[in-house]
Design an enzyme around this catalytic site. Structure first.
Site, PDB file in Angstrom:
ATOM      1  N   TYR A   1      15.849  70.796  26.371  1.00  0.00           N
ATOM      2  CA  TYR A   1      16.259  69.949  27.506  1.00  0.00           C
ATOM      3  C   TYR A   1      17.788  69.856  27.640  1.00  0.00           C
ATOM      4  O   TYR A   1      18.332  70.238  28.683  1.00  0.00           O
ATOM      5  CB  TYR A   1      15.601  68.564  27.397  1.00  0.00           C
ATOM      6  CG  TYR A   1      15.910  67.681  28.579  1.00  0.00           C
ATOM      7  CD1 TYR A   1      15.286  67.864  29.805  1.00  0.00           C
ATOM      8  CD2 TYR A   1      16.862  66.673  28.490  1.00  0.00           C
ATOM      9  CE1 TYR A   1      15.590  67.075  30.904  1.00  0.00           C
ATOM     10  CE2 TYR A   1      17.170  65.875  29.582  1.00  0.00           C
ATOM     11  CZ  TYR A   1      16.530  66.074  30.788  1.00  0.00           C
ATOM     12  OH  TYR A   1      16.839  65.296  31.874  1.00  0.00           O
TER      13      TYR A   1
ATOM     14  N   LYS B   1      20.328  71.622  30.507  1.00  0.00           N
ATOM     15  CA  LYS B   1      21.225  70.843  31.374  1.00  0.00           C
ATOM     16  C   LYS B   1      22.696  71.254  31.193  1.00  0.00           C
ATOM     17  O   LYS B   1      23.465  71.228  32.147  1.00  0.00           O
ATOM     18  CB  LYS B   1      21.036  69.341  31.131  1.00  0.00           C
ATOM     19  CG  LYS B   1      19.630  68.824  31.498  1.00  0.00           C
ATOM     20  CD  LYS B   1      19.281  69.032  32.982  1.00  0.00           C
ATOM     21  CE  LYS B   1      17.945  68.398  33.362  1.00  0.00           C
ATOM     22  NZ  LYS B   1      17.602  68.556  34.783  1.00  0.00           N
TER      23      LYS B   1
HETATM   24  P1  NAD Z   1       9.730  62.683  36.855  1.00  0.00           P
HETATM   25  O1  NAD Z   1       8.949  63.223  35.709  1.00  0.00           O
HETATM   26  O2  NAD Z   1       9.424  61.322  37.367  1.00  0.00           O
HETATM   27  O3  NAD Z   1       9.704  63.706  38.074  1.00  0.00           O
HETATM   28  C1  NAD Z   1       9.857  65.080  37.850  1.00  0.00           C
HETATM   29  C2  NAD Z   1       9.594  65.831  39.127  1.00  0.00           C
HETATM   30  O4  NAD Z   1       9.571  67.215  38.813  1.00  0.00           O
HETATM   31  C3  NAD Z   1       8.249  65.475  39.740  1.00  0.00           C
HETATM   32  O5  NAD Z   1       8.359  65.375  41.150  1.00  0.00           O
HETATM   33  C4  NAD Z   1       7.357  66.652  39.358  1.00  0.00           C
HETATM   34  O6  NAD Z   1       6.389  66.961  40.334  1.00  0.00           O
HETATM   35  C5  NAD Z   1       8.366  67.796  39.273  1.00  0.00           C
HETATM   36  N1  NAD Z   1       7.862  68.797  38.349  1.00  0.00           N
HETATM   37  C6  NAD Z   1       7.567  68.632  37.047  1.00  0.00           C
HETATM   38  N2  NAD Z   1       7.072  69.786  36.543  1.00  0.00           N
HETATM   39  C7  NAD Z   1       7.057  70.682  37.573  1.00  0.00           C
HETATM   40  C8  NAD Z   1       6.680  72.040  37.692  1.00  0.00           C
HETATM   41  N3  NAD Z   1       6.236  72.736  36.651  1.00  0.00           N
HETATM   42  N4  NAD Z   1       6.814  72.635  38.896  1.00  0.00           N
HETATM   43  C9  NAD Z   1       7.298  71.972  39.949  1.00  0.00           C
HETATM   44  N5  NAD Z   1       7.684  70.680  39.900  1.00  0.00           N
HETATM   45  C10 NAD Z   1       7.570  70.053  38.720  1.00  0.00           C
HETATM   46  O7  NAD Z   1      11.234  62.791  36.378  1.00  0.00           O
HETATM   47  P2  NAD Z   1      12.571  62.104  36.915  1.00  0.00           P
HETATM   48  O8  NAD Z   1      12.966  61.136  35.882  1.00  0.00           O
HETATM   49  O9  NAD Z   1      12.479  61.678  38.330  1.00  0.00           O
HETATM   50  O10 NAD Z   1      13.545  63.366  36.785  1.00  0.00           O
HETATM   51  C11 NAD Z   1      14.033  64.096  37.879  1.00  0.00           C
HETATM   52  C12 NAD Z   1      15.234  64.908  37.430  1.00  0.00           C
HETATM   53  O11 NAD Z   1      16.229  64.039  36.904  1.00  0.00           O
HETATM   54  C13 NAD Z   1      14.900  65.904  36.319  1.00  0.00           C
HETATM   55  O12 NAD Z   1      15.635  67.101  36.523  1.00  0.00           O
HETATM   56  C14 NAD Z   1      15.399  65.199  35.068  1.00  0.00           C
HETATM   57  O13 NAD Z   1      15.751  66.103  34.052  1.00  0.00           O
HETATM   58  C15 NAD Z   1      16.614  64.464  35.613  1.00  0.00           C
HETATM   59  N6  NAD Z   1      17.039  63.299  34.815  1.00  0.00           N
HETATM   60  C16 NAD Z   1      16.232  62.202  34.675  1.00  0.00           C
HETATM   61  C17 NAD Z   1      16.679  61.121  33.922  1.00  0.00           C
HETATM   62  C18 NAD Z   1      15.838  59.871  33.728  1.00  0.00           C
HETATM   63  O14 NAD Z   1      16.225  58.998  32.917  1.00  0.00           O
HETATM   64  N7  NAD Z   1      14.745  59.678  34.430  1.00  0.00           N
HETATM   65  C19 NAD Z   1      17.946  61.157  33.334  1.00  0.00           C
HETATM   66  C20 NAD Z   1      18.733  62.293  33.503  1.00  0.00           C
HETATM   67  C21 NAD Z   1      18.273  63.361  34.260  1.00  0.00           C
END
Ligand code: NAD
Length: 248
Positions: free
Chosen positions: A156, A160
């Site tokens: 992960y 990133k």
């Molecule tokens: P989440 O798990 O709620 O949503 C993830 C999204 O990615 C969903 O819409 C899902 O359908 C899609 N997804 C997952 N696997 C997939 C696949 N194989 N094919 C197509 N789509 C797929 O996560 P989130 O927290 O909303 O994260 C969104 C982004 O933000 C990600 O890139 C994550 O790394 C990043 N992020 C999140 C956080 C956090 O604390 N939530 C922090 C830093 C970065």
């Protein structure tokens, strides 16, 4: 409205941060095509948004983001329907939290395939059109772990860090064509993923964040709105932290 009539594709737009991005883009007048991992999840998200405001122009697609041919066919369909793609948001992402000695090759591949290769696939599928029009905006979702790493789940943070390098390099390469490429690095954000984390883990984390709380998806989405808008017309190649100064 900051994004009036801009045609935007948002991957991972069915929940969490991606859903908030879709909603804020719609509020700002964009025409949004969201990507879900399955047709049912994409349809469900589109229905929920339409129920909130029937005037919003939102539709869903569900290409396999890890497969270039699938992405290209779906994105060409969007371009054919709307005449252009102005903004691409690469937001879909996943993690596997295993320690290194039990981290499998399959875990490594699946995280890298979605978090990095899919970013390449989606960018590659839109840049010919953007270059021909000499305008476009690409936004990638990075993470605060792209700055300091994290103590488990090796692929992960690796993915990133790579997203940041990809962002900076593509910004340099496509800048001469009027295409801006930026990333947003969220800190700990209140999505379903976080709601599942027990309270005893959240409290020390919150105490280490100067703003003393985790972020809301809408707060992260606002950064995407700004970077997608013409207000950011001279900004490219940045990784914008939205994390309350959370640094692990
Ligand atoms: P989440 O798990 O709620 O949503 C993830 C999204 O990615 C969903 O819409 C899902 O359908 C899609 N997804 C997952 N696997 C997939 C696949 N194989 N094919 C197509 N789509 C797929 O996560 P989130 O927290 O909303 O994260 C969104 C982004 O933000 C990600 O890139 C994550 O790394 C990043 N992020 C999140 C956080 C956090 O604390 N939530 C922090 C830093 C970065």
């Amino acid at each position: 409205m900051l994004l009036k009539d801009k045609v935007a594709i948002v991957t991972g737009g069915t929940r969490g941060i991606g859903y908030a991005i879709v909603k804020e883009f719609l509020r700002e007048g964009a025409i949004v095509v969201l990507c879900g991992s399955r047709p049912e999840t994409a349809d469900k998200a589109v229905k929920a948004l339409k129920a909130e405001n029937d005037d919003w122009s939102v539709s869903g697609i569900s290409p396999d983001l890890t497969d270039y041919a699938s992405v290209k066919a779906a994105f060409d369909g969007v371009e054919k329907q709307f005449g252009r793609i102005d903004v691409l948001v690469n937001n879909a992402g996943m993690s596997a939290k295993e320690p290194f000695n039990t981290y499998t090759e399959a875990m490594f591949d699946s995280v890298m395939d979605l978090n990095l290769k899919a970013v390449y696939n989606c960018c590659r599928a839109v840049t010919d059109g953007m270059q021909a029009r000499r305008s476009g905006c690409i936004l990638n979702t990075s993470s605060m772990v792209s700055i300091y790493g994290q103590p488990s789940g090796i692929a992960y943070p690796t993915s990133k860090f790579a997203v940041n390098g990809f962002t900076l390099s593509l910004a340099r390469e496509l800048g001469p064509y009027g295409i801006r490429v930026n990333a947003v690095a969220p800190g700990v954000t209140n999505t379903d993923m976080m709601k599942a984390v027990p309270k005893q883990y959240i409290e020390p984390l919150v105490n280490s964040i100067p703003l003393r709380r985790i972020g809301e998806p809408e707060e992260v989405a606002n950064a995407f709105v700004f970077l997608a808008s013409d207000k950011a017309s001279y900004i490219t190649g940045v990784v914008l932290s939205v994390d309350g100064l959370a640094r692990n």
